[in-house]
Design an enzyme around this catalytic site. Structure first.
Site, PDB file in Angstrom:
ATOM      1  N   SER A 105       0.792  -1.223   0.000  1.00  0.00           N
ATOM      2  CA  SER A 105       0.000   0.000   0.000  1.00  0.00           C
ATOM      3  C   SER A 105       0.829   1.279   0.000  1.00  0.00           C
ATOM      4  O   SER A 105       0.280   2.372   0.147  1.00  0.00           O
ATOM      5  CB  SER A 105      -0.922  -0.001   1.221  1.00  0.00           C
ATOM      6  OG  SER A 105      -0.191  -0.262   2.404  1.00  0.00           O
ATOM      7  N   GLU A 106       2.127   1.168  -0.197  1.00  0.00           N
ATOM      8  CA  GLU A 106       2.993   2.336  -0.082  1.00  0.00           C
ATOM      9  C   GLU A 106       2.584   3.480  -0.999  1.00  0.00           C
ATOM     10  O   GLU A 106       2.629   4.653  -0.608  1.00  0.00           O
ATOM     11  CB  GLU A 106       4.452   1.932  -0.360  1.00  0.00           C
ATOM     12  CG  GLU A 106       5.118   1.137   0.756  1.00  0.00           C
ATOM     13  CD  GLU A 106       4.831  -0.346   0.705  1.00  0.00           C
ATOM     14  OE1 GLU A 106       5.449  -1.099   1.473  1.00  0.00           O
ATOM     15  OE2 GLU A 106       3.974  -0.779  -0.112  1.00  0.00           O
ATOM     16  N   VAL A 107       2.186   3.160  -2.237  1.00  0.00           N
ATOM     17  CA  VAL A 107       1.835   4.247  -3.164  1.00  0.00           C
ATOM     18  C   VAL A 107       0.627   5.048  -2.688  1.00  0.00           C
ATOM     19  O   VAL A 107       0.470   6.214  -3.064  1.00  0.00           O
ATOM     20  CB  VAL A 107       1.590   3.712  -4.599  1.00  0.00           C
ATOM     21  CG1 VAL A 107       2.890   3.208  -5.209  1.00  0.00           C
ATOM     22  CG2 VAL A 107       0.510   2.637  -4.619  1.00  0.00           C
ATOM     23  N   LYS A 108      -0.212   4.448  -1.875  1.00  0.00           N
ATOM     24  CA  LYS A 108      -1.353   5.177  -1.321  1.00  0.00           C
ATOM     25  C   LYS A 108      -0.895   6.296  -0.385  1.00  0.00           C
ATOM     26  O   LYS A 108      -1.649   7.224  -0.093  1.00  0.00           O
ATOM     27  CB  LYS A 108      -2.274   4.221  -0.553  1.00  0.00           C
ATOM     28  CG  LYS A 108      -2.843   3.080  -1.374  1.00  0.00           C
ATOM     29  CD  LYS A 108      -3.879   3.535  -2.379  1.00  0.00           C
ATOM     30  CE  LYS A 108      -4.596   2.322  -2.985  1.00  0.00           C
ATOM     31  NZ  LYS A 108      -5.562   2.702  -4.020  1.00  0.00           N
ATOM     32  N   LEU A 109       0.351   6.173   0.103  1.00  0.00           N
ATOM     33  CA  LEU A 109       0.914   7.177   1.003  1.00  0.00           C
ATOM     34  C   LEU A 109       1.945   8.048   0.300  1.00  0.00           C
ATOM     35  O   LEU A 109       2.636   8.840   0.944  1.00  0.00           O
ATOM     36  CB  LEU A 109       1.573   6.477   2.203  1.00  0.00           C
ATOM     37  CG  LEU A 109       0.665   5.548   3.011  1.00  0.00           C
ATOM     38  CD1 LEU A 109       1.485   4.754   4.011  1.00  0.00           C
ATOM     39  CD2 LEU A 109      -0.431   6.338   3.706  1.00  0.00           C
TER      40      LEU A 109
END
Length: 269
Positions: free
Chosen positions: A143-147
């Site tokens: 989920s890194e790209v969501k941040l």
């Protein structure tokens, strides 16, 4: 059941070892879903270093306390790291990368017991283990790209597990996926009902304990040296030397003799 005893460790972790040499390492921060920060990264790395030096460990099971396996990096810690200077920010990232490398390089077989959510770095821990068994209740996300960030430190291990094609989807969307999808893309080997998770892990441990302990470690080292290498004369000679050396050892002599004599080898109680 084999007797267990706890090994003194930091409050962030519990380490239990049974009489067979099987260690269960539990990330013990259920109140924050076993998320990473600088303290946990340091504690987990140091603990793994100590366990790696113990030749008597036959298998290492990694899991999380409570409902989650690991929620990945703790958001407050990530924000604080990003607000540091470039050097300090890089050093924090390097320590996380070092943790993943240490887990990936453990000399004994490792099993991820994925009891619940595995997000970001939790996916990395799963991919660094040799084997992974997940509860049907487990959920995963890169989920890194969501941040607004990327899964940099864990990427070598996750890519190796799921391949570039699947990474192109899950690295870029950051979407959640269930345990069945994790199995389909190669992140975990087996998915079981939550109530059977411990039994499934125990079955896998039993298979490991039925094999020669030196042979298991040597087989793991063999994989690391052979994977993705060109099959040339140097590799052929190296693999021949490895089997010749193993075959000449006491463990192999006992194992081969036990098979021919229809008895149990010495490593099986």
């Amino acid at each position: 059941m084999p007797m267990k005893h706890a090994i003194q460790r930091p409050e962030t972790l519990t380490v239990d070892r049974d009489g067979r040499g099987v260690v269960r390492l539990t990330i013990n921060r259920p109140e924050i879903r076993n998320a990473f920060d600088g303290t946990l990264i340091g504690d987990l790395t140091a603990t793994l270093e100590g366990l790696a030096a113990d030749d008597g460990i036959r298998a290492l099971v990694l899991t999380g306390a409570g409902a989650a396996f690991s929620a990945g990096a703790e958001l407050g810690w990530m924000r604080a790291s990003a607000e540091q200077g470039d050097h300090e920010n890089f050093q924090d990232a390097l320590r996380l990368a070092g943790l993943m490398k240490r887990l990936d390089d453990m000399p004994m077989p490792t099993i991820a017991r994925v009891n619940g959510a595995a997000m970001g770095g939790g996916v990395g821990l799963t991919a660094c283990c040799d084997m992974a068994i997940a509860s049907e209740a487990a959920v995963f996300a890169l989920s890194e790209v969501k941040l607004g960030i990327i899964p940099g430190a864990i990427s070598p291990y996750v890519l190796r597990a799921i391949g570039p094609r699947n990474a192109r989807r899950y690295f870029l969307t950051g979407e959640r996926f269930d345990a069945a999808a994790a199995r389909d893309i190669g992140l975990v080997h087996e998915v079981v009902p939550a109530g059977r998770l411990d039994a499934a892990v125990d079955d896998l441990v039993d298979e490991l304990l039925a094999a020669g302990p030196k042979a298991v470690r040597a087989a793991k080292d063999l994989i690391a040296h052979v994977a993705f290498r060109e099959i040339d004369d140097l590799l052929i000679r190296d693999t021949a030397q490895r089997i010749a050396g193993q075959r000449a050892g006491d463990e192999a002599k006992d194992g081969l003799g036990a098979f021919l004599e229809k008895r149990k080898p010495g490593w099986i109680a």
